[in-house]
Motif scaffolding. Structure first.
Motif, PDB file in Angstrom:
ATOM      1  N   GLU A   1      52.354  28.813  29.903  1.00  0.00           N
ATOM      2  CA  GLU A   1      52.264  30.380  29.505  1.00  0.00           C
ATOM      3  C   GLU A   1      52.334  31.284  30.725  1.00  0.00           C
ATOM      4  O   GLU A   1      51.287  31.282  31.484  1.00  0.00           O
ATOM      5  CB  GLU A   1      50.911  30.160  28.714  1.00  0.00           C
ATOM      6  CG  GLU A   1      50.595  31.835  28.095  1.00  0.00           C
ATOM      7  CD  GLU A   1      49.334  31.803  27.484  1.00  0.00           C
ATOM      8  OE1 GLU A   1      48.976  32.768  26.937  1.00  0.00           O
ATOM      9  OE2 GLU A   1      48.510  30.720  27.795  1.00  0.00           O
TER      10      GLU A   1
ATOM     11  N   ILE B   1      51.038  34.528  32.223  1.00  0.00           N
ATOM     12  CA  ILE B   1      50.039  35.492  32.063  1.00  0.00           C
ATOM     13  C   ILE B   1      50.050  36.462  33.362  1.00  0.00           C
ATOM     14  O   ILE B   1      50.211  36.004  34.363  1.00  0.00           O
ATOM     15  CB  ILE B   1      48.791  34.607  32.136  1.00  0.00           C
ATOM     16  CG1 ILE B   1      48.683  33.461  31.181  1.00  0.00           C
ATOM     17  CG2 ILE B   1      47.454  35.390  32.216  1.00  0.00           C
ATOM     18  CD1 ILE B   1      47.394  32.540  31.036  1.00  0.00           C
TER      19      ILE B   1
ATOM     20  N   ARG C   1      42.390  36.528  26.861  1.00  0.00           N
ATOM     21  CA  ARG C   1      43.699  37.296  26.327  1.00  0.00           C
ATOM     22  C   ARG C   1      43.293  38.404  25.607  1.00  0.00           C
ATOM     23  O   ARG C   1      42.364  38.760  24.783  1.00  0.00           O
ATOM     24  CB  ARG C   1      44.549  36.124  25.615  1.00  0.00           C
ATOM     25  CG  ARG C   1      44.946  34.900  26.344  1.00  0.00           C
ATOM     26  CD  ARG C   1      45.624  33.889  25.342  1.00  0.00           C
ATOM     27  NE  ARG C   1      46.075  32.704  26.314  1.00  0.00           N
ATOM     28  CZ  ARG C   1      45.329  31.685  26.604  1.00  0.00           C
ATOM     29  NH1 ARG C   1      43.886  31.733  26.519  1.00  0.00           N
ATOM     30  NH2 ARG C   1      45.750  30.743  27.310  1.00  0.00           N
TER      31      ARG C   1
ATOM     32  N   THR D   1      49.877  40.871  24.733  1.00  0.00           N
ATOM     33  CA  THR D   1      51.209  40.846  25.538  1.00  0.00           C
ATOM     34  C   THR D   1      51.633  42.168  25.911  1.00  0.00           C
ATOM     35  O   THR D   1      51.587  43.357  25.415  1.00  0.00           O
ATOM     36  CB  THR D   1      52.383  39.998  24.706  1.00  0.00           C
ATOM     37  OG1 THR D   1      52.521  40.768  23.699  1.00  0.00           O
ATOM     38  CG2 THR D   1      51.953  38.737  24.215  1.00  0.00           C
TER      39      THR D   1
ATOM     40  N   ARG E   1      55.001  38.550  28.392  1.00  0.00           N
ATOM     41  CA  ARG E   1      53.760  38.027  29.297  1.00  0.00           C
ATOM     42  C   ARG E   1      52.532  38.272  28.581  1.00  0.00           C
ATOM     43  O   ARG E   1      52.449  39.289  27.909  1.00  0.00           O
ATOM     44  CB  ARG E   1      53.406  38.508  30.791  1.00  0.00           C
ATOM     45  CG  ARG E   1      54.928  38.212  31.458  1.00  0.00           C
ATOM     46  CD  ARG E   1      54.617  38.934  32.845  1.00  0.00           C
ATOM     47  NE  ARG E   1      54.652  40.326  32.830  1.00  0.00           N
ATOM     48  CZ  ARG E   1      54.487  41.105  33.935  1.00  0.00           C
ATOM     49  NH1 ARG E   1      54.681  40.572  35.090  1.00  0.00           N
ATOM     50  NH2 ARG E   1      54.275  42.315  33.446  1.00  0.00           N
ATOM     51  N   THR E   2      51.815  37.232  28.412  1.00  0.00           N
ATOM     52  CA  THR E   2      50.167  37.341  28.025  1.00  0.00           C
ATOM     53  C   THR E   2      49.476  38.350  28.814  1.00  0.00           C
ATOM     54  O   THR E   2      49.622  38.030  29.989  1.00  0.00           O
ATOM     55  CB  THR E   2      49.712  35.662  27.895  1.00  0.00           C
ATOM     56  OG1 THR E   2      50.349  35.046  26.965  1.00  0.00           O
ATOM     57  CG2 THR E   2      48.340  36.061  27.493  1.00  0.00           C
TER      58      THR E   2
END
Length: 115
Positions: free
Chosen positions: A31, A33, A74, A77, A82-83
């Protein structure tokens, strides 16, 4: 999500799974980030001092995240997919630590000049 300390390296070219791209972008378990609370210099920055500071920020982020467990909070996005997240170690934002050390600035919704 609590992440146990795992060996993060600096990202190489090719597929990325668990590495640090730059001072405010990491790949964790595949993922991508973006640290939502900070901005760091760009590796391909406009001047030599920006590029040097970017390398220091990236290396420091690797050391901070490899020092022990951290939490990922979190918040959605960004326009690049991107997270967005704030990472915490021992109750403190990793971004705040980079700011304190002069390697980042608070994210103001736009890139700040580093040269």
């Amino acid at each position: 999500m609590l992440i146990l300390a795992a060996a993060l390296a600096i990202c190489a070219s090719g597929p990325r799974d668990h590495c640090v791209h730059d001072g405010d972008t990491v790949w964790i378990e595949g993922e991508k980030i973006r640290l939502a609370d900070i901005d760091t210099p760009e590796l391909n920055g406009k001047c030599a001092s920006e590029r040097a500071l970017a390398l220091r920020a990236r290396s420091r982020l690797v050391r901070i995240l490899n020092a022990g467990p951290y939490v990922i909070n979190r918040s959605g996005t960004d326009r690049y997919g991107r997270t967005l997240a704030i990472l915490h170690r021992s109750g403190r934002s990793v971004g705040d630590q980079l700011i304190t050390e002069g390697l980042a600035c608070t994210w103001s919704s736009r890139r700040e000049p580093w040269c």
